[in-house]
Design an enzyme around this catalytic site. Structure first.
Site, short mmCIF file in Angstrom:
data_model
loop_
_atom_site.label_atom_id
_atom_site.label_comp_id
_atom_site.label_asym_id
_atom_site.label_seq_id
_atom_site.Cartn_x
_atom_site.Cartn_y
_atom_site.Cartn_z
N LYS A 106 0.86 -1.19 0.00
CA LYS A 106 0.00 0.00 0.00
C LYS A 106 0.88 1.22 0.00
CE LYS A 106 -4.43 0.98 0.53
NZ LYS A 106 -5.44 0.02 0.08
N THR A 190 -14.71 -2.71 -6.92
CA THR A 190 -14.73 -2.80 -5.46
C THR A 190 -16.18 -2.89 -4.98
OG1 THR A 190 -12.69 -1.54 -5.33
CG2 THR A 190 -13.99 -1.68 -3.31
N SER A 349 -8.25 -5.85 -10.63
CA SER A 349 -6.88 -5.37 -10.92
C SER A 349 -6.03 -6.54 -11.40
CB SER A 349 -6.23 -4.79 -9.66
OG SER A 349 -6.54 -3.43 -9.52
N1 GLU Z 1 -7.12 0.12 -3.33
C1 GLU Z 1 -7.87 -1.07 -3.50
C2 GLU Z 1 -7.92 -1.87 -2.22
O1 GLU Z 1 -7.74 -1.35 -1.15
C3 GLU Z 1 -7.45 -1.87 -4.71
C4 GLU Z 1 -6.04 -2.35 -4.74
C5 GLU Z 1 -5.61 -2.88 -6.10
O2 GLU Z 1 -6.41 -2.90 -7.01
O3 GLU Z 1 -4.45 -3.27 -6.20
O4 GLU Z 1 -8.23 -3.03 -2.23
#
Ligand code: GLU
Length: 417
Positions: A106, A190, A349
């Site tokens: 992250k 999501t 993703s």
């Molecule tokens: N930011 C999103 C999460 O917290 C997606 C992360 C991604 O697609 O790599 O799951």
């Protein structure tokens, strides 16, 4: 910050409990309790007025036992190191939950993108890649959108990576625009994953989404798509909110009209035909489904007893503290935890990255069907643990994920001899 609200302490506690419950080699927790790498860089940016601002940025690479590091990058004025480390740990868990070949990462840039011009935003985005170029890559660590980042920002980042490396390198980030290696369905992924889980939970609890009432906290990407998708199931979205406050109409809001209103006015508040309410009032509304879709620590020991929803689907990361989780469990609220409920984003993703690697792109229905299967399989597997062990869905999620991660660490020879 109190211990209850420290995300790093929260995630360490969750991991420890699961490792103990599974009776794992102590090396598993020892390795998982901190990220494998944590980077802090600064991004000096020339602003439109000629001045220079130097933004702090972080990237935590938590664990890569199951595959390359994967996880979003947020732009937020309050981002801090422990938060990013905790979020990277949740990504490791999340990828294991939906069984995709990734570890967790992250990132965050400490900036308020709402205060930047488009040109400044582009310079910050390209600056992040200039500073992290050696740490990321399609086979190493693949960022993606998160809070206040979007497809355009991903496009600038992929382009910058391509310029530095001299290769197309489109698979370096996901969540890109469709005409630049983006995968279909990523924008709503999501929310779609959350809504699939909510629907499955409804089946278990005998709650039909047709005619059910839904409340959404947070009206960015995950929140607004959740509202639209709940409407598609025939539910009535009675209240939504953003960082400024919420709106309520017990007869149901028009989710798309609220999206358009927010795009024009900067907030959902003031939407005609609805009364303004506070975020606290929103969380306490009588409803079938509550979807927290913003930031961490929204449902805490202070307000958990007020939650009257039958199902809570966590589209956000870390919206519920452990104490609040316990209170809701005792009160019979069925909580679908973040690492399961919001795993649709990283799943699509993954699909995008696979398509980038192949150079062959899937139609909408293929993505939709594969995402549905991933989410239902993950939900069913975790529901099975929940019943078998008699534990909360959150605990069951950790059990399922850590078992999978520990097996990969074992086979790689990382554990005690
Ligand atoms: N930011 C999103 C999460 O917290 C997606 C992360 C991604 O697609 O790599 O799951």
């Amino acid at each position: 910050m109190t211990e209850e609200l420290n995300p790093l302490a929260i995630v360490a506690g969750q991991m420890k409990e699961a490792c103990d419950e599974l009776g794992l080699d102590p090396a598993v927790y020892e390795i998982l309790r901190k990220p494998q790498q944590f980077y802090e860089v600064s991004i000096p940016v020339t602003m439109d007025d000629g001045s220079v601002q130097n933004f702090s940025a972080y990237r935590a690479q938590h664990n890569n036992a199951l595959g390359p590091y994967k996880g979003g990058l947020r732009f937020h004025p309050e981002v801090y190191a422990d938060e990013v480390k905790a979020l990277s740990t949740w990504m490791t868990v999340k990828c294991a939950v939906v069984n995709i070949p990734y570890g967790g990462a992250k990132g965050g840039v400490k900036v308020d993108p709402r205060e930047l011009s488009e040109a400044e935003l582009e310079r910050v985005s390209r600056g992040f890649i200039q500073k992290t170029y050696n740490m990321i890559g399609p086979e190493i660590d693949i960022p993606a959108p998160d809070v206040y980042t979007n497809a355009q920002i991903m496009a600038w980042m992929a382009d910058e990576y391509g310029k530095i490396s001299g290769k197309p390198g489109v698979g370096v980030v996901t969540g890109k625009p469709l005409n630049f290696g983006g995968g279909r369905g990523r924008n709503k992924a999501t929310a779609q994953g959350t809504v699939h889980c909510v629907e499955e939970a409804g089946k278990k609890l005998g709650i039909d989404m047709q005619g059910a009432t839904a409340v959404i906290q947070g009206y960015g990407n995950a929140g607004s798509f959740s509202a639209l998708l709940m409407e598609d199931l025939g539910a009535k979205v009675i209240a939504v909110s953003d960082s400024r406050g919420g709106i309520l109409n017990r007869d149901g809001l028009d989710a798309q009209a609220v999206i358009d209103f927010k795009a024009e006015n900067g907030s959902v508040q003031g939407f005609a035909g609805a009364e303004d309410i506070t975020n606290e009032e929103l969380l306490a509304l009588e409803c079938d489904v509550l979807i927290p879709a913003a930031l961490e620590n929204v449902i805490t020991s202070e307000n958990a007893a007020d939650v009257k929803a039958k199902i809570v689907g966590e589209a956000a990361n870390g919206p519920t503290t452990p104490a609040a989780d316990e209170t809701m469990y005792e009160n019979g609220v069925f909580v679908i935890p973040d690492c399961l409920a919001n795993a649709g984003g990283v799943t699509v993703s993954y699909f995008e990255w696979v398509q980038n690697n192949y150079g062959y792109y899937w139609e909408d229905d293929v993505v939709a069907q594969r995402l549905h299967k991933k989410m239902v399989d993950a939900f069913e597997g975790i529901y099975g643990y929940h019943e078998e062990f008699g534990v909360k869905m959150r605990d069951a999620t950790y059990l399922a994920a850590i078992k999978r991660i520990a097996e990969a660490m074992e086979v790689r020879g990382w554990l005690s001899k």
